[in-house]
Write a protein that holds these residues in place. Sequence first.
Motif, PDB file in Angstrom:
ATOM      1  N   SER A   3       0.822  -1.195   0.000  1.00 40.79           N
ATOM      2  CA  SER A   3       0.000   0.000   0.000  1.00 40.79           C
ATOM      3  C   SER A   3       0.859   1.249   0.000  1.00 40.79           C
ATOM      4  O   SER A   3       1.981   1.258   0.467  1.00 40.79           O
ATOM      5  N   VAL A   4       0.326   2.310  -0.575  1.00 38.01           N
ATOM      6  CA  VAL A   4       0.952   3.617  -0.505  1.00 38.01           C
ATOM      7  C   VAL A   4       0.442   4.314   0.736  1.00 38.01           C
ATOM      8  O   VAL A   4      -0.763   4.389   0.960  1.00 38.01           O
ATOM      9  N   ILE A   5       1.341   4.800   1.565  1.00 38.23           N
ATOM     10  CA  ILE A   5       0.963   5.401   2.848  1.00 38.23           C
ATOM     11  C   ILE A   5       1.265   6.894   2.805  1.00 38.23           C
ATOM     12  O   ILE A   5       2.377   7.298   2.484  1.00 38.23           O
ATOM     13  N   PHE A   6       0.284   7.706   3.101  1.00 41.93           N
ATOM     14  CA  PHE A   6       0.474   9.140   3.191  1.00 41.93           C
ATOM     15  C   PHE A   6       0.641   9.503   4.652  1.00 41.93           C
ATOM     16  O   PHE A   6      -0.119   9.073   5.496  1.00 41.93           O
ATOM     17  N   VAL A   7       1.665  10.277   4.958  1.00 40.52           N
ATOM     18  CA  VAL A   7       1.892  10.712   6.331  1.00 40.52           C
ATOM     19  C   VAL A   7       1.910  12.230   6.337  1.00 40.52           C
ATOM     20  O   VAL A   7       2.897  12.850   6.001  1.00 40.52           O
ATOM     21  N   PRO A   8       0.869  12.876   6.659  1.00 37.64           N
ATOM     22  CA  PRO A   8      -0.406  12.237   6.927  1.00 37.64           C
ATOM     23  C   PRO A   8      -1.176  12.064   5.634  1.00 37.64           C
ATOM     24  O   PRO A   8      -0.855  12.733   4.677  1.00 37.64           O
ATOM     25  N   THR A  87       3.814  21.682 -12.831  1.00 40.16           N
ATOM     26  CA  THR A  87       3.355  23.035 -13.149  1.00 40.16           C
ATOM     27  C   THR A  87       1.911  23.290 -12.736  1.00 40.16           C
ATOM     28  O   THR A  87       1.512  24.434 -12.576  1.00 40.16           O
ATOM     29  N   GLU A  88       1.108  22.231 -12.563  1.00 42.89           N
ATOM     30  CA  GLU A  88      -0.282  22.401 -12.152  1.00 42.89           C
ATOM     31  C   GLU A  88      -0.458  22.252 -10.645  1.00 42.89           C
ATOM     32  O   GLU A  88      -1.577  22.325 -10.142  1.00 42.89           O
ATOM     33  N   ALA A  89       0.633  22.052  -9.916  1.00 40.81           N
ATOM     34  CA  ALA A  89       0.542  21.756  -8.485  1.00 40.81           C
ATOM     35  C   ALA A  89       0.033  22.953  -7.700  1.00 40.81           C
ATOM     36  O   ALA A  89       0.283  24.112  -8.046  1.00 40.81           O
ATOM     37  N   TYR A  90      -0.654  22.654  -6.632  1.00 41.26           N
ATOM     38  CA  TYR A  90      -1.149  23.658  -5.688  1.00 41.26           C
ATOM     39  C   TYR A  90      -0.446  23.528  -4.341  1.00 41.26           C
ATOM     40  O   TYR A  90      -0.009  24.511  -3.759  1.00 41.26           O
ATOM     41  N   SER A  91      -0.327  22.285  -3.845  1.00 42.53           N
ATOM     42  CA  SER A  91       0.327  22.056  -2.554  1.00 42.53           C
ATOM     43  C   SER A  91       1.053  20.718  -2.583  1.00 42.53           C
ATOM     44  O   SER A  91       0.823  19.878  -3.456  1.00 42.53           O
ATOM     45  N   GLY A  92       1.948  20.533  -1.621  1.00 42.70           N
ATOM     46  CA  GLY A  92       2.695  19.285  -1.512  1.00 42.70           C
ATOM     47  C   GLY A  92       2.703  18.765  -0.084  1.00 42.70           C
ATOM     48  O   GLY A  92       2.801  19.551   0.864  1.00 42.70           O
ATOM     49  N   THR A  93       2.594  17.449   0.069  1.00 42.15           N
ATOM     50  CA  THR A  93       2.571  16.820   1.386  1.00 42.15           C
ATOM     51  C   THR A  93       3.685  15.788   1.476  1.00 42.15           C
ATOM     52  O   THR A  93       3.722  14.855   0.666  1.00 42.15           O
ATOM     53  N   PRO A  94       4.614  15.921   2.435  1.00 40.74           N
ATOM     54  CA  PRO A  94       5.649  14.897   2.593  1.00 40.74           C
ATOM     55  C   PRO A  94       5.035  13.598   3.088  1.00 40.74           C
ATOM     56  O   PRO A  94       4.059  13.599   3.846  1.00 40.74           O
ATOM     57  N   GLY A  95       5.586  12.480   2.656  1.00 39.26           N
ATOM     58  CA  GLY A  95       5.036  11.193   3.056  1.00 39.26           C
ATOM     59  C   GLY A  95       5.981  10.058   2.733  1.00 39.26           C
ATOM     60  O   GLY A  95       7.176  10.263   2.545  1.00 39.26           O
ATOM     61  N   ALA A 106       8.928  10.537   0.066  1.00 39.45           N
ATOM     62  CA  ALA A 106       8.258  11.055  -1.126  1.00 39.45           C
ATOM     63  C   ALA A 106       7.526  12.340  -0.777  1.00 39.45           C
ATOM     64  O   ALA A 106       7.283  12.641   0.399  1.00 39.45           O
ATOM     65  N   VAL A 107       7.203  13.108  -1.810  1.00 40.45           N
ATOM     66  CA  VAL A 107       6.323  14.266  -1.677  1.00 40.45           C
ATOM     67  C   VAL A 107       5.145  14.027  -2.614  1.00 40.45           C
ATOM     68  O   VAL A 107       5.333  13.712  -3.798  1.00 40.45           O
ATOM     69  N   ARG A 122       3.731  12.383  -7.619  1.00 43.07           N
ATOM     70  CA  ARG A 122       4.616  12.298  -6.475  1.00 43.07           C
ATOM     71  C   ARG A 122       6.068  12.356  -6.930  1.00 43.07           C
ATOM     72  O   ARG A 122       6.411  11.997  -8.052  1.00 43.07           O
ATOM     73  N   LEU A 123       6.902  12.807  -6.010  1.00 36.51           N
ATOM     74  CA  LEU A 123       8.341  12.864  -6.209  1.00 36.51           C
ATOM     75  C   LEU A 123       8.969  11.883  -5.223  1.00 36.51           C
ATOM     76  O   LEU A 123       8.738  11.982  -4.018  1.00 36.51           O
ATOM     77  N   ILE A 124       9.761  10.924  -5.727  1.00 38.64           N
ATOM     78  CA  ILE A 124      10.320   9.861  -4.894  1.00 38.64           C
ATOM     79  C   ILE A 124      11.830  10.031  -4.799  1.00 38.64           C
ATOM     80  O   ILE A 124      12.502  10.284  -5.803  1.00 38.64           O
ATOM     81  N   ALA A 125      12.368   9.874  -3.597  1.00 39.17           N
ATOM     82  CA  ALA A 125      13.812   9.947  -3.390  1.00 39.17           C
ATOM     83  C   ALA A 125      14.440   8.575  -3.623  1.00 39.17           C
ATOM     84  O   ALA A 125      13.850   7.542  -3.295  1.00 39.17           O
ATOM     85  N   GLU A 126      15.660   8.541  -4.189  1.00 37.39           N
ATOM     86  CA  GLU A 126      16.343   7.260  -4.397  1.00 37.39           C
ATOM     87  C   GLU A 126      16.679   6.623  -3.053  1.00 37.39           C
ATOM     88  O   GLU A 126      17.249   7.258  -2.171  1.00 37.39           O
ATOM     89  N   THR A 127      16.304   5.364  -2.910  1.00 36.85           N
ATOM     90  CA  THR A 127      16.508   4.640  -1.657  1.00 36.85           C
ATOM     91  C   THR A 127      16.794   3.184  -1.983  1.00 36.85           C
ATOM     92  O   THR A 127      16.078   2.571  -2.770  1.00 36.85           O
ATOM     93  N   SER A 128      17.863   2.623  -1.367  1.00 33.84           N
ATOM     94  CA  SER A 128      18.277   1.254  -1.668  1.00 33.84           C
ATOM     95  C   SER A 128      18.207   0.391  -0.417  1.00 33.84           C
ATOM     96  O   SER A 128      18.468   0.866   0.701  1.00 33.84           O
TER      97      SER A 128
END
Length: 392
Positions: A3-8, A87-95, A106-107, A122-128
């Motif tokens: 599952s994808v988890i949003f925090v919050p 370019t169409e974004a309004y807000s971003g939530t870290p998660g 991710a954001v 979403r924007l994902i950070a590289e993680t190994s």
Amino acid sequence: MGSVIFVPSITLFFLVVLWTTAGAQIILTAENSTPPAGYTDSVYFGLTGGLTAPTGGAAQVWDYSNVALDFPRVVEITDERDSPIFTEAYSGTPGVLRFVGFDADAVFYDAADEDGFYAIGRLIAETSFPLTTITGNPDDTFKYLADTSVYEGRVNELTFPMTYQDTYEGARLERSRLSLSVAAFGLTNAPVETRRYYAESHSVIGYGQVIIPLEDQSPSPPIDVLLVQIDRSSIDSFFVAGMVAPPELTAPFGVSQGMMATDQVFVFLTPGLEAPVVRMNVTAGTVDDFIYRPRAANLISSTRELSTAHLRISPNPVPRGGTLRVQLDQEFTAGSMRLLNQQGQMISVPAVNNQGKECTVEIPAQLPAGIYYLQAIDANGRLIPAQRIVVQ
């Protein structure tokens, strides 16, 4: 796929209410439900033991005042209206993006238009991660690739207009780019793509009042709300080097081609708050998460209409004992201000010097440094959406 988890998990709304009698229905429209683009969100996670999904209906009372606090969390929602990425974004939530126990920062980006408020990517950070516990080989690795993922399709978190007994649906396709090294399959940094077809149906199944715990665990006053039931489903597919991943490779991760998952989310929405008062995730009849916002009891009044005016403040940060300059897009003569802390508690009613559409607010010298909210009330008693300020 996990599952994808949003925090919050978070959905951000400013609502306006048309009240005829106590407990009347709430109507959300594009003109008066636009959330703030950026702010600080204080959320509380409650213990879920003994909780069941709420029952809908008209003029209900949902009492969660006995839910025990598990832990609180503060999240910074960022203003992304000038984002060079979305370019169409309004807000971003870290998660967090999660796959079979592997988490990547991710954001999650949202957009807003006249038809609704919705997730766009979403924007994902590289993680190994090593795969020792799965394959037994410490040299095997699983990696999230740094990626900007734009969703295909649309699922509104909020649609306009909406009130009791309204329904709407949406669907989108989410893609994630990964890399996999598994010696037993001859894979070395093999490109992996996951695809999730994701669908939701929203139904406004009730209205009435909800009672939640305050910061000191005492019951809040009844808060007027809409109850929305969200039914979610997903279908996952996995591809390695452009080909369908074989069962021998997916099985060790606990996933399979065409894997389906379903769950439900219930949210209680109230005027004057930019996110749900309560959010409950339910899987197979079990409440997985109970998230609530005690400040809802202080930031809103169930009998007070919201103003469509907006505040612009400077300087921000402002020093203790300093003067805050406030500009409004309408006349503010005879209005008033109040300072709230991050929990929504009113801590001061500062002196205000009115000058038409501009005024100055004196920040108390004894106020501890920190994050606060400036809440305005116009001459007709209508609440103007709060603005976040930093006191130094």
